[in-house]
Design an enzyme around this catalytic site. Sequence first.
Site, PDB file in Angstrom:
ATOM      1  CB  SER A  18      -0.944  -0.016   1.202  1.00 26.79           C
ATOM      2  OG  SER A  18      -0.218  -0.236   2.393  1.00 26.79           O
ATOM      3  CD  GLU A  20       1.028   7.566   5.236  1.00 28.29           C
ATOM      4  OE1 GLU A  20       0.830   6.444   5.756  1.00 28.29           O
ATOM      5  OE2 GLU A  20       1.480   8.535   5.866  1.00 28.29           O
ATOM      6  CG  ASP A 111       0.704  14.479  17.509  1.00 34.18           C
ATOM      7  OD1 ASP A 111       0.545  14.063  18.662  1.00 34.18           O
ATOM      8  OD2 ASP A 111       1.335  13.864  16.627  1.00 34.18           O
ATOM      9  CG  PHE A 218       9.565  13.567  10.374  1.00 33.95           C
ATOM     10  CD1 PHE A 218       8.580  14.432  10.826  1.00 33.95           C
ATOM     11  CD2 PHE A 218       9.194  12.339   9.852  1.00 33.95           C
ATOM     12  CE1 PHE A 218       7.247  14.073  10.758  1.00 33.95           C
ATOM     13  CE2 PHE A 218       7.862  11.968   9.787  1.00 33.95           C
ATOM     14  CZ  PHE A 218       6.894  12.840  10.242  1.00 33.95           C
ATOM     15  CG  HIS A 268       1.596   1.790   4.584  1.00 33.68           C
ATOM     16  ND1 HIS A 268       0.400   1.966   3.907  1.00 33.68           N
ATOM     17  CD2 HIS A 268       1.914   3.009   5.080  1.00 33.68           C
ATOM     18  CE1 HIS A 268       0.023   3.232   3.982  1.00 33.68           C
ATOM     19  NE2 HIS A 268       0.924   3.882   4.703  1.00 33.68           N
TER      20      HIS A 268
HETATM   21  P1  FAD Z   1      -3.099   6.840  20.280  1.00 32.12           P
HETATM   22  O1  FAD Z   1      -3.156   5.437  19.866  1.00 32.12           O
HETATM   23  O2  FAD Z   1      -4.315   7.435  20.904  1.00 32.12           O
HETATM   24  O3  FAD Z   1      -1.849   6.998  21.267  1.00 32.12           O
HETATM   25  C1  FAD Z   1      -1.355   8.281  21.616  1.00 32.12           C
HETATM   26  C2  FAD Z   1      -0.618   8.208  22.952  1.00 32.12           C
HETATM   27  O4  FAD Z   1      -1.555   8.013  24.011  1.00 32.12           O
HETATM   28  C3  FAD Z   1       0.375   7.060  23.071  1.00 32.12           C
HETATM   29  O5  FAD Z   1       1.477   7.498  23.797  1.00 32.12           O
HETATM   30  C4  FAD Z   1      -0.394   5.991  23.846  1.00 32.12           C
HETATM   31  O6  FAD Z   1       0.477   5.135  24.567  1.00 32.12           O
HETATM   32  C5  FAD Z   1      -1.244   6.845  24.749  1.00 32.12           C
HETATM   33  N1  FAD Z   1      -2.529   6.232  25.108  1.00 32.12           N
HETATM   34  C6  FAD Z   1      -3.424   5.659  24.274  1.00 32.12           C
HETATM   35  N2  FAD Z   1      -4.519   5.246  24.949  1.00 32.12           N
HETATM   36  C7  FAD Z   1      -4.310   5.565  26.236  1.00 32.12           C
HETATM   37  C8  FAD Z   1      -5.074   5.439  27.441  1.00 32.12           C
HETATM   38  N3  FAD Z   1      -6.277   4.865  27.434  1.00 32.12           N
HETATM   39  N4  FAD Z   1      -4.561   5.901  28.593  1.00 32.12           N
HETATM   40  C9  FAD Z   1      -3.327   6.491  28.618  1.00 32.12           C
HETATM   41  N5  FAD Z   1      -2.552   6.655  27.507  1.00 32.12           N
HETATM   42  C10 FAD Z   1      -3.041   6.202  26.346  1.00 32.12           C
HETATM   43  N6  FAD Z   1      -0.658  12.198  12.240  1.00 32.12           N
HETATM   44  C11 FAD Z   1      -1.434  13.103  11.597  1.00 32.12           C
HETATM   45  O7  FAD Z   1      -1.606  14.224  12.104  1.00 32.12           O
HETATM   46  N7  FAD Z   1      -2.027  12.818  10.387  1.00 32.12           N
HETATM   47  C12 FAD Z   1      -1.909  11.612   9.807  1.00 32.12           C
HETATM   48  O8  FAD Z   1      -2.455  11.383   8.733  1.00 32.12           O
HETATM   49  C13 FAD Z   1      -1.101  10.612  10.449  1.00 32.12           C
HETATM   50  N8  FAD Z   1      -0.960   9.382   9.932  1.00 32.12           N
HETATM   51  C14 FAD Z   1      -0.243   8.423  10.603  1.00 32.12           C
HETATM   52  C15 FAD Z   1      -0.157   7.136  10.068  1.00 32.12           C
HETATM   53  C16 FAD Z   1       0.575   6.151  10.719  1.00 32.12           C
HETATM   54  C17 FAD Z   1       0.638   4.781  10.133  1.00 32.12           C
HETATM   55  C18 FAD Z   1       1.253   6.466  11.935  1.00 32.12           C
HETATM   56  C19 FAD Z   1       2.077   5.420  12.628  1.00 32.12           C
HETATM   57  C20 FAD Z   1       1.171   7.746  12.473  1.00 32.12           C
HETATM   58  C21 FAD Z   1       0.414   8.732  11.832  1.00 32.12           C
HETATM   59  N9  FAD Z   1       0.272  10.014  12.358  1.00 32.12           N
HETATM   60  C22 FAD Z   1      -0.487  10.953  11.695  1.00 32.12           C
HETATM   61  C23 FAD Z   1       0.936  10.388  13.606  1.00 32.12           C
HETATM   62  C24 FAD Z   1      -0.018  10.251  14.839  1.00 32.12           C
HETATM   63  O9  FAD Z   1      -1.101  11.124  14.709  1.00 32.12           O
HETATM   64  C25 FAD Z   1       0.776  10.592  16.085  1.00 32.12           C
HETATM   65  O10 FAD Z   1       1.771   9.631  16.308  1.00 32.12           O
HETATM   66  C26 FAD Z   1      -0.066  10.819  17.343  1.00 32.12           C
HETATM   67  O11 FAD Z   1       0.792  11.372  18.332  1.00 32.12           O
HETATM   68  C27 FAD Z   1      -0.666   9.563  17.937  1.00 32.12           C
HETATM   69  O12 FAD Z   1      -1.745   9.113  17.237  1.00 32.12           O
HETATM   70  P2  FAD Z   1      -2.307   7.619  17.551  1.00 32.12           P
HETATM   71  O13 FAD Z   1      -3.506   7.441  16.733  1.00 32.12           O
HETATM   72  O14 FAD Z   1      -1.236   6.636  17.434  1.00 32.12           O
HETATM   73  O15 FAD Z   1      -2.701   7.831  19.083  1.00 32.12           O
END
Ligand code: FAD
Length: 285
Positions: A18, A20, A111, A218, A268
């Site tokens: 895939s 991106e 973020d 980055f 990916h």
């Molecule tokens: P989560 O899974 O919610 O985790 C965030 C943090 O919170 C982690 O440290 C986790 O350990 C902690 N956490 C989760 N649940 C709990 C809980 N219940 N209690 C306490 N702590 C908890 N960013 C963008 O802005 N746009 C994008 O399009 C984008 N695409 C991405 C694609 C991929 C494949 C990846 C790997 C990252 C991408 N990111 C993107 C970056 C991502 O948004 C950041 O890494 C962000 O900081 C975390 O998002 P997440 O969905 O992983 O968060």
Amino acid sequence: MTIEEKAEVMSGLKLPISLEFFPPKTPEGAEKLRGVRQQLYGLKPEFCSVTYGAGGSTQEGTFATVGAILKEGVAAASHFSCIGATKSSVREELATLKGMGVKRLVALRGDLPSGYGAGGEFHYASDLVAFIRAETGDDFHIEVAAYPEIHPQAKSPEADLQAFVAKVKAGANSAITQYFYNSDAYFRFVDDAYKLGVDVPIVPGIMPITSSSQLLRFSDACGAEIPRWIRLRLQAYGDDTTSIKAFGLDVVADLCEQLINGGVPALHFYTMNQSAPTTDILNRL
Ligand code: FAD
């Protein structure tokens, strides 16, 4: 080997790929990306995903690019982040995506840009996954993010792993990892997640190395480690981009080979909106 022959080899290996992209900022950028996509479609990607700017800042561009990919007859996934969003705004955006014919989402917390307060009705990606499932049933295939080298804000490695498991249990169908250059971190993460009952594919995210300073800057912020030997070699090349690209290609092709030999379900590619970095790696394999 032509790109079509390469696609045949990859399908012989039964290894889906895939791709991106990020949404272009200008009409010229959109035109250029159209050309890049046409070149990469020869690889027969399973789907192409489009990132979503912090706090929804690129929503229009993301959805426009996703729409363009769908019109080109290729499956598209929209990244979708929930930080700062309300349930009603997410509900509306999901309806828009469904209306466009989108069947796949990469569900993220995201973020907020610095200076913005947290706010919003979602705290973590697991909240978003649960909300999407509750609102739309099985309409979307949901991908989530995984961090083999641990998310930078995690309280501990164990807490981060549990947070990943929670996203899967909330209804994710598969995961894509943050990029990494150490395959041990990936394989250990997958083993640990599977021991905790995760049974969805965890697909490694592959970041080609084509420049030095951008990657080093980055990576510090996003939870990806550049091993010391790679960092020092890249720094030593200075402005010599030819050597950086040649070295980067060696490193990333080796990594992909280790991953394929270890039985990964797919690859990916973070294309950076360019065709050559991804096709060069696939040509090497
Ligand atoms: P989560 O899974 O919610 O985790 C965030 C943090 O919170 C982690 O440290 C986790 O350990 C902690 N956490 C989760 N649940 C709990 C809980 N219940 N209690 C306490 N702590 C908890 N960013 C963008 O802005 N746009 C994008 O399009 C984008 N695409 C991405 C694609 C991929 C494949 C990846 C790997 C990252 C991408 N990111 C993107 C970056 C991502 O948004 C950041 O890494 C962000 O900081 C975390 O998002 P997440 O969905 O992983 O968060």
